[in-house]
Scaffold this motif. Structure first.
Motif, mmCIF file in Angstrom:
data_model
loop_
_atom_site.group_PDB
_atom_site.id
_atom_site.type_symbol
_atom_site.label_atom_id
_atom_site.label_comp_id
_atom_site.label_asym_id
_atom_site.label_seq_id
_atom_site.Cartn_x
_atom_site.Cartn_y
_atom_site.Cartn_z
ATOM 1 N N GLY A 82 0.826 -1.217 0.000
ATOM 2 C CA GLY A 82 0.000 0.000 0.000
ATOM 3 C C GLY A 82 0.850 1.252 0.000
ATOM 4 O O GLY A 82 0.596 2.204 -0.744
ATOM 5 N N VAL A 133 2.479 1.880 -3.363
ATOM 6 C CA VAL A 133 1.590 2.536 -4.348
ATOM 7 C C VAL A 133 1.774 4.054 -4.247
ATOM 8 O O VAL A 133 1.919 4.748 -5.256
ATOM 9 C CB VAL A 133 0.105 2.177 -4.091
ATOM 10 C CG1 VAL A 133 -0.795 3.004 -5.009
ATOM 11 C CG2 VAL A 133 -0.150 0.704 -4.317
ATOM 12 N N GLN A 169 -3.571 5.888 -10.754
ATOM 13 C CA GLN A 169 -3.706 4.895 -9.684
ATOM 14 C C GLN A 169 -3.746 3.447 -10.182
ATOM 15 O O GLN A 169 -3.133 2.570 -9.579
ATOM 16 C CB GLN A 169 -4.969 5.179 -8.891
ATOM 17 C CG GLN A 169 -4.753 6.188 -7.784
ATOM 18 C CD GLN A 169 -5.939 6.245 -6.868
ATOM 19 O OE1 GLN A 169 -7.044 6.469 -7.325
ATOM 20 N NE2 GLN A 169 -5.717 6.046 -5.588
ATOM 21 N N VAL A 178 -1.100 0.687 -8.913
ATOM 22 C CA VAL A 178 -1.463 -0.456 -8.076
ATOM 23 C C VAL A 178 -0.867 -1.746 -8.651
ATOM 24 O O VAL A 178 -0.301 -2.571 -7.924
ATOM 25 C CB VAL A 178 -3.008 -0.548 -7.968
ATOM 26 C CG1 VAL A 178 -3.430 -1.897 -7.457
ATOM 27 C CG2 VAL A 178 -3.530 0.555 -7.049
ATOM 28 N N ASN A 210 -1.034 -11.353 -3.753
ATOM 29 C CA ASN A 210 -1.997 -10.266 -3.540
ATOM 30 C C ASN A 210 -3.380 -10.808 -3.170
ATOM 31 O O ASN A 210 -4.095 -10.214 -2.364
ATOM 32 C CB ASN A 210 -2.087 -9.404 -4.803
ATOM 33 C CG ASN A 210 -2.798 -8.107 -4.545
ATOM 34 O OD1 ASN A 210 -2.331 -7.268 -3.793
ATOM 35 N ND2 ASN A 210 -3.974 -7.943 -5.129
ATOM 36 N N LEU A 243 -3.926 -5.453 -2.708
ATOM 37 C CA LEU A 243 -4.253 -4.226 -3.438
ATOM 38 C C LEU A 243 -5.464 -4.447 -4.344
ATOM 39 O O LEU A 243 -5.659 -5.548 -4.868
ATOM 40 C CB LEU A 243 -3.044 -3.800 -4.283
ATOM 41 C CG LEU A 243 -1.784 -3.450 -3.499
ATOM 42 C CD1 LEU A 243 -0.596 -3.285 -4.441
ATOM 43 C CD2 LEU A 243 -2.011 -2.171 -2.709
ATOM 44 N N LEU A 266 -6.574 -4.603 -7.412
ATOM 45 C CA LEU A 266 -6.028 -4.618 -8.777
ATOM 46 C C LEU A 266 -7.086 -4.368 -9.849
ATOM 47 O O LEU A 266 -6.787 -3.799 -10.895
ATOM 48 C CB LEU A 266 -5.354 -5.964 -9.044
ATOM 49 C CG LEU A 266 -4.079 -6.240 -8.246
ATOM 50 C CD1 LEU A 266 -3.561 -7.635 -8.544
ATOM 51 C CD2 LEU A 266 -3.009 -5.220 -8.567
#
Lengths: 142, 154
Positions: free
Chosen positions: A28, A31, A42, A46, B27, B34, B36
């Motif tokens: 996180g 990012v 974004q 990500v 992930n 996240l 995605l």
């Protein structure tokens, strides 16, 4: 010469394994580090944060274990070229951010010029490692 | 085995596939994975908060709907800042210094100039704390250019 090549391979490999660690633990925050560069939006940030640390780890381990090492050297060279372009762009725009190369603290700042100089050196070493494999008749078994 | 450019590319391809598999699996498994496949704002590069010109920010301040937050280091804040601004650096916000900010106002965050990243770092942190956040993108330089009033710390 073989010893130098071995050291180069192990050194680059270890460096990329270490570089991936904090980013793997804190995706996180990573990012936000990518967003701090104001280059991608974004969505891509990500995906980059989810995959880039794993690419660093895979390539680092491949170099250390000498498996798929020529491909790893090529990918590391490409990664360093991308890092250099991003850092150069941030410096040119006067961004007061940290490169986020070895940590995932988005609030850190400064040191971009030093990071760029370091990455330029690493880029040359990675390129030499890649070219050595390209011209090598046999895979080196360290 | 001879290492040819083709073999190098093949190995790079294998490593990329391995990375994709590892990254997606990790992930999916981790609790803080996240998003995605989330569809983010359509405007490419747009942050998840408003960005304001100095004049628009001044207008919000006049209406009593904004509190300015200066994300710069205290020594720069002391030299000149927007009147009434709070000085909270991203590091201080992470340590809990931003927990007493008003929730009925827009927090207008700024740093030096268009080029500085601290305002965006702080905006991200305050956004996670559910504040209403906006960034004055041109920073204190833009504020000065539009002849905005300044305050100096004693």
């Amino acid at each position: 010469m073989k010893r130098v090549a071995l050291l180069l391979r192990l050194g680059l490999g270890l460096l990329f394994v270490v570089a991936s660690a904090d980013k793997l633990l804190h995706p996180g925050e990573f990012v936000q580090i990518i967003l701090n560069y104001h280059i991608v939006s974004q969505g891509p940030a990500v995906w980059a944060a989810a995959l880039l640390p794993w690419l660093e780890l895979s390539c680092g381990l491949a170099l250390i274990l000498n498996r798929a090492a020529s491909g790893a050297a090529l990918l590391i060279t490409a990664m360093l070229a991308v890092f250099l372009a991003a850092e150069g762009s941030a410096l040119a725009r006067g961004l007061d951010i940290s490169c986020g190369c070895f940590h995932s603290d988005p609030a850190a700042k400064g040191g971009l010029a030093w990071a760029m100089a370091r990455d330029a050196g690493l880029f040359v070493l990675a390129l030499l490692t890649t070219l050595r494999w390209e011209s090598s008749p046999e895979r080196e078994r360290g | 085995m001879r290492i040819t450019p083709l073999r190098t590319l093949q190995e790079a391809g294998y490593l990329l596939l391995l990375t994709l598999a590892l990254g997606l699996a990790a992930n999916a498994l981790r609790p803080d994975g996240l998003p995605l496949f989330k569809v983010f704002q359509k405007d490419p590069g747009a942050p998840p908060y408003a960005t304001l010109s100095p004049l628009a920010a001044a207008d919000l301040l006049r209406k009593g709907q904004a509190l300015f937050v200066d994300a710069r280091e205290p020594k720069y804040f002391a030299l000149a800042h927007v009147p009434g601004a709070r000085n909270i650096t991203p590091e201080q916000a992470k340590a809990g210094a931003a927990d007493d900010l008003p929730r009925d106002k827009t927090l207008v965050i700024y740093c030096d100039s268009l080029a500085c990243g601290r305002s965006h770092s702080l905006a991200g942190i305050l956004l996670e704390k559910d504040y209403t956040v906006a960034v004055m993108q041109d920073g204190i330089e833009g504020w000065i250019m539009t002849r905005g009033p300044l305050e100096v710390s004693q």
